[in-house]
Design a protein around this motif. Structure first.
Motif, PDB file in Angstrom:
ATOM      1  N   GLN A 183      -3.476  -4.965  16.133  1.00 42.24           N
ATOM      2  CA  GLN A 183      -4.356  -4.089  15.364  1.00 42.24           C
ATOM      3  C   GLN A 183      -3.594  -2.922  14.736  1.00 42.24           C
ATOM      4  N   GLY A 184      -2.278  -2.983  14.807  1.00 39.75           N
ATOM      5  CA  GLY A 184      -1.483  -1.977  14.117  1.00 39.75           C
ATOM      6  C   GLY A 184      -1.117  -0.774  14.962  1.00 39.75           C
ATOM      7  N   ARG A 185      -1.541  -0.728  16.214  1.00 39.87           N
ATOM      8  CA  ARG A 185      -1.134   0.372  17.084  1.00 39.87           C
ATOM      9  C   ARG A 185       0.099  -0.056  17.881  1.00 39.87           C
ATOM     10  N   PHE A 186       0.587   0.829  18.759  1.00 40.69           N
ATOM     11  CA  PHE A 186       1.717   0.492  19.660  1.00 40.69           C
ATOM     12  C   PHE A 186       2.880  -0.149  18.904  1.00 40.69           C
ATOM     13  N   GLN A 187       3.405   0.568  17.928  1.00 44.63           N
ATOM     14  CA  GLN A 187       4.451  -0.026  17.098  1.00 44.63           C
ATOM     15  C   GLN A 187       5.849   0.098  17.707  1.00 44.63           C
ATOM     16  N   ARG A 188       5.945   0.761  18.801  1.00 49.26           N
ATOM     17  CA  ARG A 188       7.240   0.839  19.472  1.00 49.26           C
ATOM     18  C   ARG A 188       7.445  -0.433  20.294  1.00 49.26           C
ATOM     19  N   PRO A 189       8.692  -0.669  20.777  1.00 50.57           N
ATOM     20  CA  PRO A 189       8.902  -1.839  21.648  1.00 50.57           C
ATOM     21  C   PRO A 189       7.927  -1.806  22.823  1.00 50.57           C
ATOM     22  N   LEU A 190       7.492  -2.972  23.252  1.00 46.31           N
ATOM     23  CA  LEU A 190       6.490  -3.046  24.316  1.00 46.31           C
ATOM     24  C   LEU A 190       7.035  -2.413  25.596  1.00 46.31           C
ATOM     25  N   LYS A 191       6.358  -1.381  26.032  1.00 44.96           N
ATOM     26  CA  LYS A 191       6.850  -0.695  27.230  1.00 44.96           C
ATOM     27  C   LYS A 191       5.697   0.029  27.918  1.00 44.96           C
ATOM     28  N   PHE A 192       5.644  -0.099  29.224  1.00 39.59           N
ATOM     29  CA  PHE A 192       4.691   0.683  30.012  1.00 39.59           C
ATOM     30  C   PHE A 192       5.340   0.952  31.366  1.00 39.59           C
ATOM     31  N   ALA A 193       4.742   1.787  32.178  1.00 45.65           N
ATOM     32  CA  ALA A 193       5.311   2.054  33.500  1.00 45.65           C
ATOM     33  C   ALA A 193       4.200   2.268  34.518  1.00 45.65           C
ATOM     34  N   LEU A 194       4.421   1.719  35.712  1.00 48.30           N
ATOM     35  CA  LEU A 194       3.549   1.995  36.861  1.00 48.30           C
ATOM     36  C   LEU A 194       4.429   2.720  37.880  1.00 48.30           C
ATOM     37  N   SER A 195       4.162   3.989  38.132  1.00 46.26           N
ATOM     38  CA  SER A 195       5.028   4.762  39.032  1.00 46.26           C
ATOM     39  C   SER A 195       4.300   5.122  40.312  1.00 46.26           C
ATOM     40  N   LYS A 196       4.973   4.865  41.449  1.00 46.16           N
ATOM     41  CA  LYS A 196       4.422   5.286  42.740  1.00 46.16           C
ATOM     42  C   LYS A 196       4.379   6.813  42.790  1.00 46.16           C
ATOM     43  N   PRO A 197       3.569   7.392  43.685  1.00 43.53           N
ATOM     44  CA  PRO A 197       3.547   8.858  43.807  1.00 43.53           C
ATOM     45  C   PRO A 197       4.945   9.447  43.999  1.00 43.53           C
ATOM     46  N   SER A 198       5.764   8.821  44.860  1.00 49.77           N
ATOM     47  CA  SER A 198       7.100   9.370  45.103  1.00 49.77           C
ATOM     48  C   SER A 198       7.936   9.342  43.826  1.00 49.77           C
ATOM     49  N   GLU A 199       7.802   8.248  43.063  1.00 50.99           N
ATOM     50  CA  GLU A 199       8.554   8.153  41.806  1.00 50.99           C
ATOM     51  C   GLU A 199       8.012   9.150  40.779  1.00 50.99           C
ATOM     52  N   TRP A 200       6.698   9.333  40.813  1.00 46.95           N
ATOM     53  CA  TRP A 200       6.044  10.243  39.878  1.00 46.95           C
ATOM     54  C   TRP A 200       6.537  11.673  40.087  1.00 46.95           C
ATOM     55  N   LEU A 201       6.733  12.039  41.361  1.00 52.38           N
ATOM     56  CA  LEU A 201       7.241  13.384  41.679  1.00 52.38           C
ATOM     57  C   LEU A 201       8.647  13.580  41.120  1.00 52.38           C
ATOM     58  N   VAL A 202       9.466  12.543  41.232  1.00 58.58           N
ATOM     59  CA  VAL A 202      10.843  12.642  40.732  1.00 58.58           C
ATOM     60  C   VAL A 202      10.838  12.692  39.206  1.00 58.58           C
ATOM     61  N   LEU A 203      10.058  11.774  38.581  1.00 55.84           N
ATOM     62  CA  LEU A 203       9.986  11.732  37.114  1.00 55.84           C
ATOM     63  C   LEU A 203       9.568  13.084  36.545  1.00 55.84           C
ATOM     64  N   ASN A 204       8.608  13.706  37.191  1.00 52.13           N
ATOM     65  CA  ASN A 204       8.077  14.970  36.689  1.00 52.13           C
ATOM     66  C   ASN A 204       8.923  16.172  37.088  1.00 52.13           C
ATOM     67  N   GLU A 205      10.056  15.889  37.775  1.00 56.19           N
ATOM     68  CA  GLU A 205      11.008  16.944  38.154  1.00 56.19           C
ATOM     69  C   GLU A 205      10.326  18.125  38.831  1.00 56.19           C
ATOM     70  N   VAL A 206       9.495  17.794  39.823  1.00 55.97           N
ATOM     71  CA  VAL A 206       8.834  18.873  40.553  1.00 55.97           C
ATOM     72  C   VAL A 206       9.888  19.710  41.268  1.00 55.97           C
ATOM     73  N   LEU A 207      10.881  19.019  41.857  1.00 59.62           N
ATOM     74  CA  LEU A 207      12.007  19.737  42.446  1.00 59.62           C
ATOM     75  C   LEU A 207      13.097  19.760  41.381  1.00 59.62           C
ATOM     76  N   ARG A 208      13.245  20.885  40.735  1.00 59.68           N
ATOM     77  CA  ARG A 208      14.170  20.970  39.604  1.00 59.68           C
ATOM     78  C   ARG A 208      15.606  21.101  40.061  1.00 59.68           C
ATOM     79  N   ASP A 209      16.500  20.800  39.137  1.00 57.72           N
ATOM     80  CA  ASP A 209      17.929  20.885  39.451  1.00 57.72           C
ATOM     81  C   ASP A 209      18.333  22.304  39.848  1.00 57.72           C
ATOM     82  N   ASP A 210      17.730  23.313  39.204  1.00 64.51           N
ATOM     83  CA  ASP A 210      18.114  24.688  39.568  1.00 64.51           C
ATOM     84  C   ASP A 210      17.760  24.958  41.024  1.00 64.51           C
ATOM     85  N   ASN A 211      16.652  24.366  41.479  1.00 64.37           N
ATOM     86  CA  ASN A 211      16.278  24.579  42.873  1.00 64.37           C
ATOM     87  C   ASN A 211      17.292  23.949  43.807  1.00 64.37           C
TER      88      ASN A 211
END
Ligand SMILES: Nc1ncnc2c1ncn2[C@@H]1O[C@H](COP(=O)(O)OP(=O)(O)O)[C@@H](O)[C@H]1O
Ligand SMILES: [Mg+2]
Lengths: 233, 437
Positions: B280-308
Motif C-alpha cells: 500500500q506504499g507504506r514501510f518503504q525501508r528494508p523490512l525490519k522490526f524488533a521484539l525486545s525483552k525488558p532487559s534488552e529494552w533497558l540496554v537499548l534505551n541506555e537507562v544506565l548511561r556511559d557517563d554513569n
C-alpha cells in the motif's frame, strides 16, 4: 636437653658481614642452671635467640630434646617455642596496654587452652611470684623488679621445660636482682632447665655451671667451675 | 582465637584514637563516595520485569523515513503509529498485548470541596494490568471492548484513591476527567517499578501514573500524547483524524508471547503485516522490526548511561586512593607496635598468627569505616535527591543488598589496605625488637 654443634650465625648488611657465632658447640643437660657470661657483642643474645628458636642459624646442628629443629617450619618452631621454652628479657618486654593477667594470658592463648585452664594457670603463677593482688594493674604501675617477676610468671605459665633469660637482672638494683635470682633458683629446683646470660659475676657464680662466650665461641667447653672459667678470662 | 584477635584489635584502636579515626574516616569517605555512585547505577539498572523477561517484548516496526533511518540505538523508532498499533491489536497471537501512551487529565469531583488537580494518566488497552503484573486492591480492569469503543471507565492508583476517596473502596463511584464523568472500575495497589521499563522514552525514573483510562477514547476526547510524538512525514495529516492516520509515532506497544512457537508465529505475522503495508506504499525501508525483552529494552534505551559507568569507575579509583592512604597509616601504626609483635613471637605466636591478628585489626577498621561509609552514602544519596528535585527518589535510595555491598566493599578495602602492613610485621625478625631493649 639442648645440644648445639658447630653452630654458625652471620649477619650480612650492605657493607659488612658479622659473624655473631662461629663453630659454637654446647650441651646443656636436663635440670641444669647454666650462666652465660662474656663481653658485650660476643654473641650471647644471638645464642639465646637461636636456642629459643627465634632465629635460625646460618649453619651447624641444633638438637632440642633430641629433635633436629633446623629443618622445622615456622609453625612448628612457634609451637615448640610456645610449649617448651620460656623467655625472660632484660627489658621485661611486657605488653604495655595489657594488664598483668592479660600479659600472662598471651602464651596460653597461643597454646589453645580454654578460659578456665588459662585462668587457673595465670592465678597460680601470679601467686608464685607474689603478685596476685596486682592482676588488673598495668605494667607501668609496677616497679622494675615486679615487672620482671610478671615476665617470669608469663614465661612459666605454660610450664616450659626450658627457660632462657637474657640479662634478667640488668635493669634492676641489687636487692631486686637478688629476689629475681632467688625466684629463678626456686624454679630450677622444681625441674626447669635454665640458661641465663648475665654480667653479674656473683649471680653467674650461683649457677651450676658457667660458660663464657668470647667472639662468638664458647671459650671453656669443659664442665668446669666458674673458677676455671675465670682463670681463662 | 578470632574473638581474641577482635578484642585485641578493639583495644588497639582505642589505644590510638586519632590515628584510628583517620583510618576509619579514610575508608568511610572512599566507601561513601563509591556507594553513592554504585547505588545509583545499581538502581538504574534494575529490571522490574525480570520475572517476565522471557515472555514480554517491546514491539518496534520500521515505518520510518525511506531516506533516513530512525535516530535510535537500533535504528527503529521507539514507538508505533496509531494506525499500526490499532492494526496489530487485531492479532490474536499474543497472550496479551498493550498499546498505550502518556496523557494527563484534570480531576474534579461533583459535590466535593476537593480542589481540581491534574493527574498523570496512561491511555492503555486493558491487558496493561495483566501483562505488567499490576496488583489490584479493589475491582479490576475495564472490559476489552473498551479498547476500541469509547467507554468512560477509569482505574485509579492507590495514591489517587487515597487522595480523592480517602482510601475507601471507590469502585462504582464517579469522578470527572476534564469535566466528563468516568466510573471507577478498579484501584491498583502500590506499584512503582523503577526504572519504569514500560515507558523508557519518557523519564525512566518518573513515578507510575495516577489514573489509567481505556484506549478506545481517542476520538471522543481528541487525545494527543503527553509523551514523545515523533514524525518524519508532513503530508496529509489534517485534523485529528489526519493525525491518527498519519505517520507520527506516539504509541508504545508491548506483547506477551508465552512460547517460542507463539513468538515465531508473531514474527511471521509482523513480517506479513509489513509486506502488506509495503504493497500500500507504506514501510518503504528494508523490512525490519524488533521484539525486545525488558532487559534488552533497558540496554537499548541506555537507562544506565556511559557517563554513569565512567563515574562508577572513577568512584572506585577514588576508593583506591583512600585505601592507599589507609595502607600508609596502618603501616605506621603496625610498625610502631612491632615490639609487641616481637614479644608475641617469642611467646609462641607463629608468623601466621601475627599476620591474622593484624589483618583482623584492619578488618575492624573496615567494618567501622563501612558503617560510617553507609551513613555518608545515605547523605550523598539525599544530596542527589535534592539536586534531582524528586525526579529520581526511587533510585536514590539503598536497599539491603547495597548496605551489605557497602560493608563488603569496606572490609575488602581494609583487607587490601591491611595486607601489606600485616605481612610486613609478621615477617619481621622478632629478635631485633627483643635485643634493642
Ligand atoms: N640483627 C643483627 N644484624 C646485624 N648484626 C647483628 C644483629 N644482631 C646481632 N648482631 C651482631 O652480632 C654480634 C653479637 O651480638 P649479640 O648476640 O647481641 O651480642 P651480646 O648479646 O653478647 O652483646 C654483634 O657484633 C652484633 O652487632
Ligand atoms: Mg645481649
Amino acid at each position: 636437653m639442648l645440644k648445639m654443634h658447630n653452630i654458625r650465625k652471620s649477619y650480612r648488611t650492605d657493607t659488612i658481614e658479622t659473624h655473631a657465632l662461629r663453630d659454637f658447640s654446647l650441651q646443656v643437660n636436663e635440670g641444669e642452671f647454666v650462666s652465660v657470661t662474656g663481653p658485650s657483642g660476643s654473641g650471647k643474645t644471638t645464642f639465646l635467640n637461636i636456642a629459643g628458636l627465634l632465629e635460625t642459624p646460618t649453619g651447624g646442628q641444633y638438637l632440642l630434646d633430641g629433635e633436629d629443629v633446623s629443618s622445622l617450619n615456622d609453625r612448628d618452631r612457634s609451637r615448640l617455642r610456645n610449649e617448651k621454652i620460656g623467655f625472660i628479657f632484660q627489658g621485661f618486654n611486657l605488653i604495655p596496654d595489657l594488664n598483668l593477667f592479660d600479659n600472662i594470658d598471651v602464651p596460653l592463648r597461643y597454646r589453645g587452652f580454654n578460659a578456665k585452664e588459662r585462668k587457673k594457670r595465670i592465678e597460680k603463677v601470679l601467686e608464685q611470684v607474689g603478685l596476685s593482688a596486682r592482676a588488673k594493674h598495668l605494667p607501668a604501675q609496677l616497679s622494675g623488679g615486679q615487672q620482671q617477676r610478671v615476665a617470669i610468671a608469663r614465661a612459666l605459665a605454660g610450664e616450659p621445660r626450658f627457660l632462657l633469660a637474657d640479662e634478667p637482672t640488668g635493669n634492676l638494683d641489687s636487692l631486686m636482682a637478688r629476689q629475681v635470682m632467688e625466684l629463678l633458683e626456686f624454679i630450677n629446683e622444681w625441674g626447669t632447665t635454665i640458661v641465663m646470660v648475665t654480667h653479674d659475676p656473683d649471680l653467674a657464680r650461683r649457677a651450676h655451671r658457667n660458660i663464657q662466650i668470647v667472639d662468638g665461641q664458647v671459650s671453656d667447653l669443659q664442665h668446669g667451675t666458674v673458677g676455671a672459667a675465670r682463670e681463662i678470662a | 582465637m578470632i574473638g581474641y584477635y577482635i578484642s585485641l584489635a578493639m583495644r588497639s584502636l582505642r589505644g590510638t584514637p586519632i590515628l584510628s579515626t583517620l583510618m576509619i574516616a579514610a575508608i568511610a569517605v572512599g566507601v561513601g563516595a563509591c556507594m553513592t555512585v554504585l547505588t545509583l547505577n545499581y538502581m538504574m539498572s534494575q529490571n522490574a520485569l525480570a520475572h517476565k523477561d522471557d515472555v514480554l517484548y517491546a514491539v518496534q516496526l520500521d515505518g520510518w523515513d525511506p531516506n533516513e533511518a530512525a535516530d535510535t540505538a537500533n535504528e527503529l523508532p521507539w514507538q508505533l503509529t496509531y494506525q499500526d498499533a490499532t492494526a496489530l491489536l487485531r492479532s490474536d497471537i499474543p497472550t496479551r498485548q498493550v498499546a498505550m501512551h502518556r496523557f494527563g487529565f484534570t480531576i474534579t469531583l461533583d459535590e466535593s470541596e476537593m480542589r481540581p488537580f491534574t493527574a498523570d494518566a496512561r491511555i492503555t488497552t486493558a491487558d496493561f494490568f495483566g501483562l505488567f503484573d499490576v496488583p489490584f486492591l479493589f475491582g479490576g480492569t475495564w472490559n476489552a471492548d473498551a479498547d476500541f469503543s469509547p467507554v468512560q471507565q477509569v482505574v485509579l492508583s492507590k495514591a489517587t484513591n487515597d487522595k480523592v476517596f480517602g482510601g475507601e473502596n471507590s469502585v462504582g463511584k464517579t469522578i470527572n476527567l476534564n469535566g466528563e464523568p468516568f466510573t471507577v472500575v478498579g484501584i491498583i495497589d502500590h506499584w512503582n517499578p523503577s526504572p519504569k521499563v514500560y515507558d523508557l522514552n519518557n523519564n525512566p525514573f518518573a513515578d507510575s501514573e495516577e489514573i489509567y483510562i481505556p484506549f478506545g477514547l481517542h476520538r471522543k476526547f481528541e487525545i494527543y500524547s503527553w509523551g514523545n510524538t515523533n514524525g518524519w512525514s508532513h503530508s496529509n495529516e489534517e485534523g485529528y483524524e489526519g493525525f491518527l492516520q498519519g505517520e507520527s509515532v506516539w504509541v508504545q506497544y508491548w506483547v506477551e508471547l508465552d512460547t517460542a512457537a507463539q513468538k515465531e508465529k508473531y514474527e511471521e505475522y509482523l513480517t506479513g503485516y509489513i509486506r502488506q503495508q509495503k504493497e500500500q506504499g507504506r514501510f518503504q525501508r528494508p523490512l525490519k522490526f524488533a521484539l525486545s525483552k525488558p532487559s534488552e529494552w533497558l540496554v537499548l534505551n541506555e537507562v544506565l548511561r556511559d557517563d554513569n559507568r565512567v563515574l562508577g569507575w572513577l568512584s572506585l579509583a577514588f576508593l583506591l586512593v583512600c585505601v592507599v592512604n589507609a595502607v600508609a597509616l596502618l603501616l605506621a601504626k603496625f610498625l610502631r607496635k612491632a615490639p609487641e609483635a616481637g614479644v608475641r613471637r617469642a611467646l609462641g605466636a607463629s608468623r601466621n598468627a601475627i599476620f591474622i591478628q593484624h589483618l583482623i585489626e584492619s578488618s575492624c577498621i573496615g567494618v567501622l569505616g563501612g558503617l560510617l561509609g553507609i551513613l555518608l552514602s545515605l547523605l550523598g544519596l539525599g544530596g542527589v535527591r535534592q539536586l534531582a528535585m524528586g525526579r529520581i527518589d526511587q533510585i536514590a535510595s539503598m536497599d539491603w543488598l547495597m548496605v551489605l555491598a557497602a560493608i563488603g566493599l569496606a572490609v575488602l578495602a581494609s583487607l587490601l589496605a591491611g595486607l601489606y602492613p600485616a605481612w610486613r610485621i609478621s615477617r619481621t625478625n622478632p629478635s631485633i625488637y627483643l635485643k634493642t631493649q
